[in-house]
Design an enzyme around this catalytic site. Structure first.
Site, mmCIF file in Angstrom:
data_model
loop_
_atom_site.group_PDB
_atom_site.id
_atom_site.type_symbol
_atom_site.label_atom_id
_atom_site.label_comp_id
_atom_site.label_asym_id
_atom_site.label_seq_id
_atom_site.Cartn_x
_atom_site.Cartn_y
_atom_site.Cartn_z
ATOM 1 C CG ASP A 76 6.786 31.913 -25.149
ATOM 2 O OD1 ASP A 76 6.489 31.448 -24.035
ATOM 3 O OD2 ASP A 76 6.647 33.113 -25.440
ATOM 4 C CG ASP A 114 9.259 29.600 -20.731
ATOM 5 O OD1 ASP A 114 9.646 29.859 -19.586
ATOM 6 O OD2 ASP A 114 9.030 30.481 -21.576
ATOM 7 C CG ASP A 168 8.685 41.030 -18.836
ATOM 8 O OD1 ASP A 168 9.816 40.540 -18.931
ATOM 9 O OD2 ASP A 168 8.180 41.378 -17.765
#
Length: 341
Positions: A130, A168, A315
């Site tokens: 991330d 991701d 989130d």
């Protein structure tokens, strides 16, 4: 990715206090926003609908189920009934990257086998995860990651399972967020992970490919997906923790499938019932649950609609939310209420 995904352990949660305590164990998952995207993809409403009988296991001890029980005890029966729309559906298990994933994987596959169901998992522990954002972390290095994937695969054994591999990871290579020095290592690790997981005879594997708003040209994903071993996987996944509509994902997925020689795909529909909110990816208000998990999709290359992101987990610390991945009952209730009567 758009949407934090820190997932709680799938052990018995007798009360919400226990749930909160377990959250600190770090079953991590999270998403960064689609860089350069403004969330303006088509937002036609996609209400939850029964598209077929789901073959996937429903965890009776997940955070939504614990919340339903708590609210019933408190007399919040109407809210509990709404939240049952989440508690009654299969969602993916995200084993922690900070410890041996084996116990969580075995617990889920054992429970699923008793019901002759398929357990859903996400492997989310790639090094440099991330890009240092909401869900930064991952394995310390390549060797640590290979050990973790090996433990994950060993725990699957011969059970029926579906694994979404590293949300991701590919999209962050394409958007330039992941430094160039890590590119070759990452695709090697993904390819090795595909091979290791596919040694398990009843495991299907989908390599994550981001979402249509993030990498708008699917052609840019082809080369890194090929290097990441998608040819040996069952396909790719789209829209994990995002809000793009079913129609947008079907069109995008079909094009990417064609570019990959017909590889199949799955779509996360957990929160896309109202589509994206322009300019917002982190806990956007006014969203809704999407199409319920099912393998009847009407699209030959689309294997399943899945709830990969757990609806109701934050989130990140935005819009009044808790830290990424923490269970947020108010947001879960808003998603359930938004999905219609």
């Amino acid at each position: 990715m758009s949407g934090g995904r820190r997932i709680q352990p799938n052990h018995v949660l007798a009360a919400l206090a226990a749930l909160a305590a377990l959250a600190g164990l770090g079953l991590t998952a999270g998403c960064s926003p689609a860089p350069g995207g403004d969330g303006t993809a088509v937002a036609a409403t996609t209400r939850p609908a029964a598209t077929g009988t789901s073959p996937f296991w429903v965890d009776p001890e997940g955070p939504a189920a614990a919340q339903v029980r708590l609210w019933r005890r408190q007399g919040r029966t109407e809210d509990a009934a709404l939240l049952q729309r989440i508690a009654g559906e299969p969602v993916a298990v995200w084993p922690t990257g900070e410890a041996d994933p084996g116990p969580a994987v075995r617990a889920a596959t054992t429970a699923a086998a008793r019901q002759d169901r398929t357990a859903l998992f996400v492997a989310y522990n790639i090094p440099h995860r991330d890009c240092g954002r909401h869900s930064a972390g991952g394995a310390a290095d390549a060797d640590a990651y290979r050990r973790w994937i090996g433990q994950f695969a060993d725990a699957l054994a011969g059970s029926r399972a579906l694994v979404v591999l590293e949300p991701d990871a590919i999209a962050h290579l394409v958007d330039g967020c992941t430094p160039g020095a890590y590119r070759d290592e990452r695709t090697r690790l993904l390819s090795d992970a595909v091979d290791r997981l596919k040694r398990q005879p009843r495991t299907t594997v989908y390599v994550d490919a981001g979402n249509p708003e993030w990498i708008r040209d699917p052609g840019r994903l082809v080369e890194p997906l090929v290097r990441a071993g998608v040819a040996n996987a069952d396909g790719f996944s789209l829209n994990v923790a995002n809000f793009q509509t079913d129609a947008v994902n079907r069109t995008y997925g079909a094009e990417l499938s064609e570019r990959l020689g017909g590889k199949h795909f799955v779509v996360d529909t957990s929160r896309n019932g109202e589509g994206p909110l322009p300019g917002a990816w982190c806990n956007p208000p006014g969203r809704a649950l999407g199409t319920r998990p099912a393998t009847t999709t009407g699209e030959p290359a689309l294997d399943a609609y899945l709830w990969i992101k757990r609806p109701g987990e934050s989130d990140g610390e935005c819009e009044g939310g808790p830290a990424a991945g923490q269970w947020w009952p108010e947001y879960a209730l808003e998603l359930a209420r938004g999905s219609g009567p």
